[in-house]
Design a protein around this motif. Structure first.
Motif, short mmCIF file in Angstrom:
data_model
loop_
_atom_site.label_atom_id
_atom_site.label_comp_id
_atom_site.label_asym_id
_atom_site.label_seq_id
_atom_site.Cartn_x
_atom_site.Cartn_y
_atom_site.Cartn_z
N PHE A 11 -76.77 27.33 21.49
CA PHE A 11 -75.56 26.55 21.23
C PHE A 11 -75.62 25.18 21.90
CE2 PHE A 11 -73.64 30.89 20.73
CZ PHE A 11 -73.28 30.74 19.41
N VAL A 12 -75.99 25.14 23.17
CA VAL A 12 -76.06 23.87 23.89
C VAL A 12 -77.32 23.11 23.50
CG1 VAL A 12 -76.11 22.77 26.15
CG2 VAL A 12 -74.74 24.83 25.81
N ASN A 15 -77.22 20.93 20.45
CA ASN A 15 -76.43 19.71 20.65
C ASN A 15 -77.16 18.70 21.53
OD1 ASN A 15 -73.41 19.89 19.54
ND2 ASN A 15 -74.05 21.95 20.11
N PHE A 126 -68.20 29.57 27.86
CA PHE A 126 -68.44 28.88 26.59
C PHE A 126 -67.39 29.31 25.56
CE2 PHE A 126 -73.35 28.18 26.76
CZ PHE A 126 -73.22 27.64 28.01
N ALA A 128 -68.09 29.03 22.63
CA ALA A 128 -68.98 29.61 21.62
C ALA A 128 -69.21 31.10 21.83
CB ALA A 128 -70.32 28.87 21.63
N HIS A 157 -66.27 23.45 25.25
CA HIS A 157 -67.00 23.24 24.00
C HIS A 157 -68.46 22.95 24.34
CE1 HIS A 157 -68.04 21.74 20.05
NE2 HIS A 157 -66.79 21.68 19.62
N GLU A 158 -69.36 23.58 23.61
CA GLU A 158 -70.79 23.38 23.87
C GLU A 158 -71.23 21.94 23.68
OE1 GLU A 158 -70.36 24.87 19.57
OE2 GLU A 158 -69.49 25.37 21.53
N ILE A 161 -70.86 20.12 27.01
CA ILE A 161 -71.97 20.44 27.93
C ILE A 161 -73.18 19.58 27.57
CG2 ILE A 161 -73.44 22.25 28.85
CD1 ILE A 161 -71.38 24.29 27.75
N TRP A 278 -62.62 22.94 18.81
CA TRP A 278 -63.77 23.84 18.69
C TRP A 278 -63.59 24.78 17.50
CZ3 TRP A 278 -64.25 29.13 18.72
CH2 TRP A 278 -65.56 29.60 18.76
#
Length: 287
Positions: A11-12, A15, A126, A128, A157-158, A161, A278
């Motif tokens: 997830f991170v 991004n 998270f 997520a 929200h990822e 981060i 999100w």
């Protein structure tokens, strides 16, 4: 500049890859299965496994900065190999629970002792995670079954981060810093479910269940939900110890995790995204 992003399909990590590409830098994305990565074409996808440090040599070649997904068992060796390959700046993904003093993170210590420029990124829970524990029942029945209806949670929200990690990778002035990352406010489970329904444009019901029933449901899902059930529901504390209280969580002080920390805006210049944002970003995942 070439930056290696480990955990690039998480997830991170996804991004982080996207943020670095938008900044115009060369990105090498590490994944165990390059064929299934589905990353932007501008990223150089490299195969390798953090649990097998010997597989990382090709991915580390020519890299001078690294985003490190934490694998405690092999972190020291991974960092040693990275430093030997010329990596001089490491930004590691840690957790806000370290700030709160709930446990220590050996990955942080290994990064600090490596001699590299370092920044610790310490997010709270998270947003997520809700994709991995609630999305199946929302898709199938438009319902969430979970305890803790009105207890506040601090979630992030990822993308926030990742924005902090990207800034620390690209900009000077972040060496030696540990950033604690939270959302703009605490939010209850009931409010989260309502926000998901609003993002979908239809009702999503919330059904309060016991911690024991929630654990059964999460274990039945397998994967992340099963692996994280005991910690998320308070059956174990950070570090794997069982709490003395039947209610869970009583043996540890969680007050620091209920604070809204200013670090997202301090580093990125924008306030953290809220849960409604999100939920809108992930509406199709729940649909």
């Amino acid at each position: 500049m070439r930056i290696l992003v480990t955990g690039a399909t998480g997830f991170v990590g996804r991004n982080v890859v996207g943020g670095l590409l938008r900044a115009g830098v060369s990105v090498r994305a590490l994944t165990r299965d390059p064929a299934a990565a589905r990353l932007p074409g501008a990223a150089e996808v490299a195969g390798g496994d953090l649990t097998e440090p010997g597989s990382l040599a090709p991915a580390l070649e020519g890299v001078d900065r690294m985003y490190l997904f934490p694998v405690e068992e092999t972190a020291e060796e991974v960092i040693r190999l990275a430093r030997g390959a010329g990596v001089r700046r490491i930004v590691d993904l840690s957790a806000a629970s370290v700030t709160a003093g709930l446990h220590t993170n050996p990955v942080e210590r290994a990064v600090e002792e490596s001699g590299a420029e370092w920044t610790h990124v310490r997010p709270c829970g998270f947003m997520a995670n809700m994709l991995q524990i609630w999305a199946p029942s929302v898709r199938a029945e438009r319902v969430v079954r979970y305890p803790f209806a009105d207890e506040p949670m601090n979630l992030i929200h990822e993308a926030d981060i990742a924005d902090v990690a990207v800034a620390a990778l690209l900009e000077d002035g972040h060496h030696g810093r540990a950033y604690t990352l939270t959302g703009p406010r605490t939010i209850t489970v009931r409010e989260q479910v309502r926000a998901i329904g609003e993002a979908l444009g239809e009702e999503v019901r919330y059904e309060e269940v016991t911690r024991e029933r929630a654990r059964e449901l999460m274990r039945a899902q397998g994967g992340f939900a099963a692996e994280s059930a005991d910690l998320m529901l308070g059956f174990v504390e950070y570090g794997g110890e069982r709490p003395s209280s039947e209610d869970g969580y009583a043996d540890q002080d969680w007050s620091a995790l209920m604070r809204v920390w200013p670090d997202v805006e301090k580093v990125t210049g924008h306030p953290p995204r809220d849960f409604a944002r999100w939920a809108g970003d992930h509406a199709d995942d729940f649909r």
